[in-house]
Design an enzyme around this catalytic site. Sequence first.
Site, PDB file in Angstrom:
ATOM      1  N   LYS A   1      39.688  54.810  -1.797  1.00  0.00           N
ATOM      2  CA  LYS A   1      39.886  55.522  -0.530  1.00  0.00           C
ATOM      3  C   LYS A   1      41.268  55.214   0.026  1.00  0.00           C
ATOM      4  O   LYS A   1      41.527  54.121   0.511  1.00  0.00           O
ATOM      5  CB  LYS A   1      38.843  55.104   0.512  1.00  0.00           C
ATOM      6  CG  LYS A   1      38.854  56.046   1.698  1.00  0.00           C
ATOM      7  CD  LYS A   1      38.421  55.401   2.989  1.00  0.00           C
ATOM      8  CE  LYS A   1      39.555  55.017   3.892  1.00  0.00           C
ATOM      9  NZ  LYS A   1      40.497  56.062   4.273  1.00  0.00           N
TER      10      LYS A   1
ATOM     11  N   GLY B   1      45.581  46.432   4.388  1.00  0.00           N
ATOM     12  CA  GLY B   1      45.759  47.147   5.653  1.00  0.00           C
ATOM     13  C   GLY B   1      45.924  46.165   6.793  1.00  0.00           C
ATOM     14  O   GLY B   1      46.402  45.041   6.596  1.00  0.00           O
ATOM     15  N   SER B   2      45.509  46.580   7.975  1.00  0.00           N
ATOM     16  CA  SER B   2      45.780  45.775   9.168  1.00  0.00           C
ATOM     17  C   SER B   2      44.798  44.606   9.293  1.00  0.00           C
ATOM     18  O   SER B   2      43.713  44.624   8.709  1.00  0.00           O
ATOM     19  CB  SER B   2      45.670  46.662  10.403  1.00  0.00           C
ATOM     20  OG  SER B   2      44.351  47.146  10.506  1.00  0.00           O
TER      21      SER B   2
ATOM     22  N   GLY C   1      40.792  44.577   8.377  1.00  0.00           N
ATOM     23  CA  GLY C   1      40.422  43.588   7.364  1.00  0.00           C
ATOM     24  C   GLY C   1      39.412  42.584   7.896  1.00  0.00           C
ATOM     25  O   GLY C   1      38.458  42.209   7.199  1.00  0.00           O
TER      26      GLY C   1
ATOM     27  N   GLU D   1      44.353  41.914   1.891  1.00  0.00           N
ATOM     28  CA  GLU D   1      45.794  41.702   2.102  1.00  0.00           C
ATOM     29  C   GLU D   1      46.156  42.388   3.415  1.00  0.00           C
ATOM     30  O   GLU D   1      45.994  43.605   3.546  1.00  0.00           O
ATOM     31  CB  GLU D   1      46.616  42.298   0.953  1.00  0.00           C
ATOM     32  CG  GLU D   1      46.609  41.452  -0.300  1.00  0.00           C
ATOM     33  CD  GLU D   1      47.173  40.053  -0.102  1.00  0.00           C
ATOM     34  OE1 GLU D   1      47.959  39.830   0.841  1.00  0.00           O
ATOM     35  OE2 GLU D   1      46.789  39.165  -0.880  1.00  0.00           O
TER      36      GLU D   1
ATOM     37  N   CYS E   1      54.869  45.245   4.322  1.00  0.00           N
ATOM     38  CA  CYS E   1      54.154  44.053   4.786  1.00  0.00           C
ATOM     39  C   CYS E   1      54.999  42.801   4.570  1.00  0.00           C
ATOM     40  O   CYS E   1      54.797  41.794   5.245  1.00  0.00           O
ATOM     41  CB  CYS E   1      52.828  43.928   4.067  1.00  0.00           C
ATOM     42  SG  CYS E   1      52.994  44.128   2.297  1.00  0.00           S
TER      43      CYS E   1
ATOM     44  N   GLN F   1      52.810  54.934  15.476  1.00  0.00           N
ATOM     45  CA  GLN F   1      53.647  53.855  14.962  1.00  0.00           C
ATOM     46  C   GLN F   1      54.996  53.845  15.683  1.00  0.00           C
ATOM     47  O   GLN F   1      55.525  52.786  16.035  1.00  0.00           O
ATOM     48  CB  GLN F   1      53.818  54.029  13.450  1.00  0.00           C
ATOM     49  CG  GLN F   1      54.364  52.820  12.743  1.00  0.00           C
ATOM     50  CD  GLN F   1      53.517  51.577  12.930  1.00  0.00           C
ATOM     51  OE1 GLN F   1      52.318  51.586  12.690  1.00  0.00           O
ATOM     52  NE2 GLN F   1      54.144  50.488  13.385  1.00  0.00           N
TER      53      GLN F   1
ATOM     54  N   GLU G   1      52.784  41.460  14.785  1.00  0.00           N
ATOM     55  CA  GLU G   1      53.331  42.402  13.803  1.00  0.00           C
ATOM     56  C   GLU G   1      53.675  43.724  14.499  1.00  0.00           C
ATOM     57  O   GLU G   1      52.857  44.269  15.235  1.00  0.00           O
ATOM     58  CB  GLU G   1      52.304  42.669  12.690  1.00  0.00           C
ATOM     59  CG  GLU G   1      52.889  43.565  11.601  1.00  0.00           C
ATOM     60  CD  GLU G   1      51.903  43.865  10.468  1.00  0.00           C
ATOM     61  OE1 GLU G   1      50.783  44.312  10.756  1.00  0.00           O
ATOM     62  OE2 GLU G   1      52.273  43.668   9.305  1.00  0.00           O
TER      63      GLU G   1
END
Length: 492
Positions: free
Chosen positions: A184, A237-238, A242, A259, A293, A340, A394
């Site tokens: 996905k 992802g974020s 996660g 990750e 990242c 973003q 972040e």
Amino acid sequence: MDGRTQVRVMSETFRNFIGGAWVGSSSGRTFETRNPANTDEVIGSYPESDAADAREAIGAARKAQPIWAAIPAPKRGEILHRAANILESRADAVARDMTREEGKTLPEARGEVNRAVNILRYYGGEGARLSGQLTPSERDRVVIQTLRRPLGVVGLITPWNFPIAIPAWKTAPALIAGNAVVLKPSDLAPLCALRLVQALDEAGVTKGALNFITGPGSKVGHEIVTNPSVKAISFTGSVATGSGIAVEAAKRRVRVQLEMGGKNPTVVLADADIPDAVANVINSAFFSTGQRCTATSRVIVEAPIAEEFTQALVKRSRELKVGNGLEAGIDLGPSVDERQLATVLDYVAIGQQEGARLACGGERLSTGVHARGYFSSPAVLADVRPAMRVAQEEIFGPVLAVLPARNLDDAIGIANDIEFGLSAAICTRSLTSAYEFLNRIEAGLVMVNLPSAGVEYHVPFGGSKGSSLGMREQGPVATDFYTELKTVYLKY
Ligand code: NAD
């Protein structure tokens, strides 16, 4: 623009790939993606799938997995090699797809497609190396061996910022180990993952062993994470997403690999090669619009050179060309979407409210060639203190915080005083300082005199602390996550 070109850039309708067939969502609903450099341009329409579609994909994977796993691993490797050749033959077109949908520059996109090709070849080779161990026993005429076995169906959930490399670095080791995959991608940029799936299908992956499904994370992703037939979940992802997945995975005690975010430091010592350090920091902070990242978002500079270094960064930042990544000579594309971009601009304002000095950039670019895209100028925030939000959170955009440090010890302390630990870099001519740093820095990837971003495909990748959970991805260790060991005792 001639008629042929016009046809080529027209929006296309794409489908899910379930059980070896290209199908729409069961509800018939769709969503579209647009070019972040020119929001008038629709890139594609995709199925807005839901939990029922995801269940169908998982069911198809379950059925096909034993058939795929029964193919000898070196033969599965040949299929991955063929997929690499197919993807390579289409690399220019796939790179254009990536630039149009995600926004990174064409050379960056081309490099990423190349990386996906290398990943397919690398794991194609792993097919012949999926070995266990033969071990002597304490007992007479007994041998002990370990066999690697696939897990079954694995769910792969990926972000938008490396839209082909991340799907490739999860799919290839999962398949070579004999698992069936439900992939996905992010709804912001699903096209390149679809191109990967097309190449693998054409190369001969068993129908149903590789499934691709688009739709919201809250429905499709949630079903993948919670469905009992899915035996492992690999997610990039974020941190927020996660963390939720970790909780769901713990509830049903399923293998999970996460990750997530980073807030990566580059430490610049006074003895560094300064032009080289400036180039490294500009590259890792601003290329790919800061949306890597492993991007540097904190540069920690020894106080005696902090002002001179900041001025050099400002000079170079002002020279960077922001624009549509399809055009030659562009250094930075747009942010991936409006949200973003808003995050980037918000953090520039937050940093100034906290007392940082905006040394350059940080403005929305919205006239002329920038009028239809999510562009901003690369921002350098000077005089940042470690506790400020711009030094802790972040941002995932072209915003660089400059923090002064008294010496190497102080710099390492500042670098480590954070919840993340993905990547870290140091610029120094001293071997002793480099070794001090690489021993004491809390990060999964450490670079000496190199940008914090820019990793190679054949070595382990992953972070420490809040950036990652579970086993490493990429390189030879990646197949550990996708296999289970069976220990066999045999008496003859
Ligand atoms: P995101 O967390 O919003 O989405 C990632 C994926 O998760 C998408 O496919 C999304 O649809 C899916 N998802 C969303 N909600 C879900 C749910 N409830 N259950 C299951 N799946 C769900 O992240 P993003 O915005 O796409 O990506 C940016 C983030 O990714 C940044 O934080 C960046 O640091 C991180 N990232 C990390 C690495 C790494 O290797 N550490 C690499 C690239 C990106």
